[in-house]
Enzyme design. Structure first.
Site, short mmCIF file in Angstrom:
data_model
loop_
_atom_site.label_atom_id
_atom_site.label_comp_id
_atom_site.label_asym_id
_atom_site.label_seq_id
_atom_site.Cartn_x
_atom_site.Cartn_y
_atom_site.Cartn_z
N GLY A 53 25.38 53.77 -8.63
CA GLY A 53 23.93 53.98 -8.69
C GLY A 53 23.58 55.24 -7.95
O GLY A 53 24.46 55.84 -7.36
N CYS A 58 26.89 23.66 -23.73
CA CYS A 58 27.75 24.22 -22.69
C CYS A 58 28.87 23.26 -22.31
O CYS A 58 28.68 22.05 -22.22
CB CYS A 58 26.91 24.57 -21.46
SG CYS A 58 27.87 25.27 -20.11
N HIS A 116 27.78 26.73 -13.44
CA HIS A 116 27.19 26.96 -14.77
C HIS A 116 26.97 28.45 -15.03
O HIS A 116 27.31 28.96 -16.11
CB HIS A 116 25.86 26.21 -14.93
CG HIS A 116 25.19 26.59 -16.22
ND1 HIS A 116 25.58 26.06 -17.43
CD2 HIS A 116 24.22 27.50 -16.49
CE1 HIS A 116 24.86 26.62 -18.39
NE2 HIS A 116 24.04 27.50 -17.86
N GLN A 126 28.66 59.84 -9.33
CA GLN A 126 27.27 59.72 -8.89
C GLN A 126 26.42 60.72 -9.67
O GLN A 126 26.82 61.17 -10.73
CB GLN A 126 27.18 59.92 -7.37
CG GLN A 126 27.70 58.74 -6.55
CD GLN A 126 26.81 57.50 -6.66
OE1 GLN A 126 25.70 57.55 -7.17
NE2 GLN A 126 27.35 56.35 -6.22
N CYS A 168 30.72 23.64 -19.43
CA CYS A 168 31.07 23.74 -18.00
C CYS A 168 31.02 22.37 -17.35
O CYS A 168 30.41 21.44 -17.87
CB CYS A 168 30.15 24.72 -17.27
SG CYS A 168 28.57 24.05 -16.74
N CYS A 208 27.43 20.95 -16.85
CA CYS A 208 26.75 20.48 -18.06
C CYS A 208 27.43 19.26 -18.67
O CYS A 208 26.78 18.43 -19.31
CB CYS A 208 26.64 21.60 -19.09
SG CYS A 208 25.43 22.85 -18.60
N ASP A 241 30.44 44.35 -12.17
CA ASP A 241 30.25 43.27 -11.19
C ASP A 241 28.75 43.08 -11.00
O ASP A 241 27.98 44.03 -11.13
CB ASP A 241 30.89 43.62 -9.86
CG ASP A 241 30.26 44.85 -9.23
OD1 ASP A 241 30.58 45.97 -9.68
OD2 ASP A 241 29.42 44.70 -8.32
N ASP A 259 35.12 46.86 -3.20
CA ASP A 259 34.14 47.93 -3.22
C ASP A 259 34.22 48.60 -1.84
O ASP A 259 34.65 47.99 -0.86
CB ASP A 259 32.75 47.36 -3.50
CG ASP A 259 31.78 48.44 -4.00
OD1 ASP A 259 32.16 49.63 -3.96
OD2 ASP A 259 30.66 48.10 -4.40
N SER A 260 33.77 49.84 -1.78
CA SER A 260 34.06 50.64 -0.59
C SER A 260 33.01 50.54 0.51
O SER A 260 33.28 50.82 1.67
CB SER A 260 34.15 52.11 -1.01
OG SER A 260 32.89 52.51 -1.57
#
Lengths: 400, 400
Positions: free
Chosen positions: A247, A337, A368, A220, A339, A342, A296, A90-91
């Site tokens: 955003g 789950c 998790h 934007q 993972c 778990c 993200d 990201d910038s």
């Protein structure tokens, strides 16, 4: 070295294959946030086992420490953080907001509506109001390091240079993320500046004739329909490798959805679309349904650090493991789950780790939460392929 | 369910096989410390991969939180912490010291000699002097919880009961660990009390006719030759499954070695011997050479949390990874090391993690430090089998 193919669609939702020099991303994909070249508490091996396909780091933060020159000297970001898969940077556009107007206005990317300021498009709305650390002008951005107070300047060209040195596969142009409290006039001004910055960044990117990196433009325009449409059209006209939607995303989830409603029709079908900084379970179904390919979000990792873990079993998809009711709970976070956390540990043990502040607790909760989202994305991709995303969405969201 | 066989010896050093209901420990073995049912920052899987054979947790700390009843309800300590291998529980005798006279005297297990107090066997020697949280009498120990200020009492019998509920394979009797600054008279009194406590604990252990646990007696006597000899003889006469040597261990490494010199000849060859709380590299060669089979030490894990990592390359076997000279160091902590951290990450990255306070840094440093000691112990066991422990010791300690 890059390609993007749509493999299946269901209404606007799509499953794609985004090929990068460091591997292929099955989309739609969650992109864990590794701001400082680490997804907090997780090793590269952990992420690999969790099925994470791509990580997004932050050029602004890495510029401040340890610095792009050092990372380049260490062989680039992939080698530095020992992550062999695809990477994004990201910038710093979001930091222009969060350390600038966001700080000044005391709000996040989506500002809650306070009754007393419904008619105010800008103004104080929180006691958190603080002095901004960022100033924007046509040339670029001037900021004060939140670490040591030093002054820095960054232009769109310099950010490309920083991102080139870092060496992520997908890099983002410098943009100005505005505050949900900025008025129409300022939002328009910032959007137009972001467009001019985008053109400059693109030119610099081409000048470097970098083929091992792909450049995404950023749209934007705040929560204003005409601005979002204008921005989407303008950015889509440039030859970016993909598009990110930045955003502010309004004052509610409904406004965020409207922003996508206005923006998506103008984006070419054949390039990947990234939504910056969103990722609650209900949001995910919404944005994927509207054709987002990548997103993200710090939420799953940030929540894990305070003992909040994701589960399908409650209406807000989360429980707070430090809650006393888990004191003697022999079950794992989620019974179904698969993972590591778990499969091996009870809620009682996890709570004990958080109550005694052991670092293992944070790691297990992070594992998790990331697994939860990666598993959800896997189900979503499968559902789109089989034309049953709507059914999956109903199944998941019926509780809320 | 328990057996101990000596497989090879070299002078007093020995390689043994200690069989427990949860697996076999190749001795001599380092025992990582997992005070609160977790070796800080490491998962059970991590420890398994590191080749750790046995973990020691602490009955006193686990009694305070989360409580032995809860752990018993959760299926016992093994299941609670998801560790399938052998487990030990220390009794809390060290906490009688560290929260009692150690706190009052402001010293650790080995007290440094201060010039001005050479002739004083007890007295203030540090500005850290604080009010003790523990009081000892014939019946047992009264202590104030350092967490919530509540008052507790524990007798030798109750500690056995706590340890039975926790369910570790090897449990230790309650002892009174004295301060290096206690005089002869008090050290003798405490030692004799520890003997009486040992007999009571043994009787309680037999009364429970517990066959899935082994009970180790503890030898005390400070740095006084006649007391250590007397204690070793007394404890050796009881039918304990093994023997632990407790602190205080004097005022220097030389005095610690003397304590072993006096004690070891009286211990039966056919039972395992554990030295409590020691584990620097030079100490390890010393104590293994004198016939110690097990030792626990928080050093490798505690140091890791502040970024101090073990290496053969410096005279004190450690480097501080936060040091500026590692800023752009592309090498791993140790070039020859095969641990996950060294196989994947540079010193520069590790330093970056510590400078940005990321939890991954602590985990990577802990993995390296535990691997370092486990690897050393592997080499030591091999050397004893091949009759070249002295040579290995010279090779390692030539730098200091």
């Amino acid at each position: 070295m890059f390609s993007f193919d749509i493999l299946a669609t269901e209404n606007n939702a799509r499953v794609g294959k985004l090929v990068t020099p460091h591997g292929t991303i099955q989309t739609p994909s969650f992109v864990p946030v590794g701001t400082l070249a680490t997804v907090k508490a997780l090793s590269a091996e952990d992420l690999c086992k969790l099925g994470s396909q791509v990580i997004i780091t932050n050029a602004y933060h890495l510029h401040l420490r340890p610095g792009e020159d050092l990372i380049e000297e260490m062989g680039g970001l992939h080698r530095f953080m020992s992550w062999e898969g695809p990477l994004m940077t990201d910038s710093g556009g979001f930091q222009i907001f969060s350390l600038g107007s966001g700080k000044e206005h005391g709000v996040g990317k989506i500002a809650p509506i306070f009754p007393q300021e419904k008619d105010r498009s800008i103004g104080p709305c929180s006691s958190k109001k603080e002095k901004p650390l960022v100033r924007v002008d046509e040339e670029g951005v001037e900021f004060i390091s939140y670490l040591i107070g030093s002054r820095h300047r960054a232009t769109p060209e310099q950010v490309i240079e920083i991102e080139r040195k870092l060496g992520a596969d997908i890099i983002l142009v410098l943009d100005e993320c505005t505050s949900p409290l900025h008025d129409y006039s300022y939002t328009k001004e910032a959007m137009e500046r972001t467009h001019r910055w985008g053109i400059r960044a693109f030119a610099e990117f081409k000048r470097m004739s970098e083929t091992r990196q792909a450049l995404f433009g950023i749209i934007q325009g705040g929560a204003y329909r005409d601005l979002r449409e204008k921005s989407a059209k303008f950015i889509a006209e440039q030859d970016f490798d993909g598009y990110a939607i930045g955003g502010s995303l309004g004052r509610s989830k409904e406004e965020m959805n409207q922003v996508l409603e206005w923006t998506m029709p103008f984006l070419p079908q054949d390039r990947p679309r990234h939504l910056l900084g969103i990722g609650e379970v209900d949001d995910i179904f919404e944005i994927v349904g509207r054709g987002i390919d990548l997103f993200d979000c710090v939420l799953p990792t940030r929540m894990a650090r305070t003992g909040t873990v994701l589960t399908k079993e409650t209406d807000r998809f989360r429980i707070h493991i430090r809650n006393a009711r888990f004191k003697d709970d022999p079950l794992p976070i989620e019974e179904e789950c698969t993972c590591y956390s778990c499969c091996n540990y009870s809620r009682a043990y996890l709570r004990h780790l958080f109550m005694t502040r052991d670092l293992l607790g944070v790691r297990l909760a992070t594992i998790h939460n990331v697994h939860f989202l990666e598993s959800l994305m896997h189900q979503i991709r499968l559902a789109i392929k089989e034309g049953r995303l709507c059914a999956l969405r109903r199944e998941w969201l019926s509780t809320i």
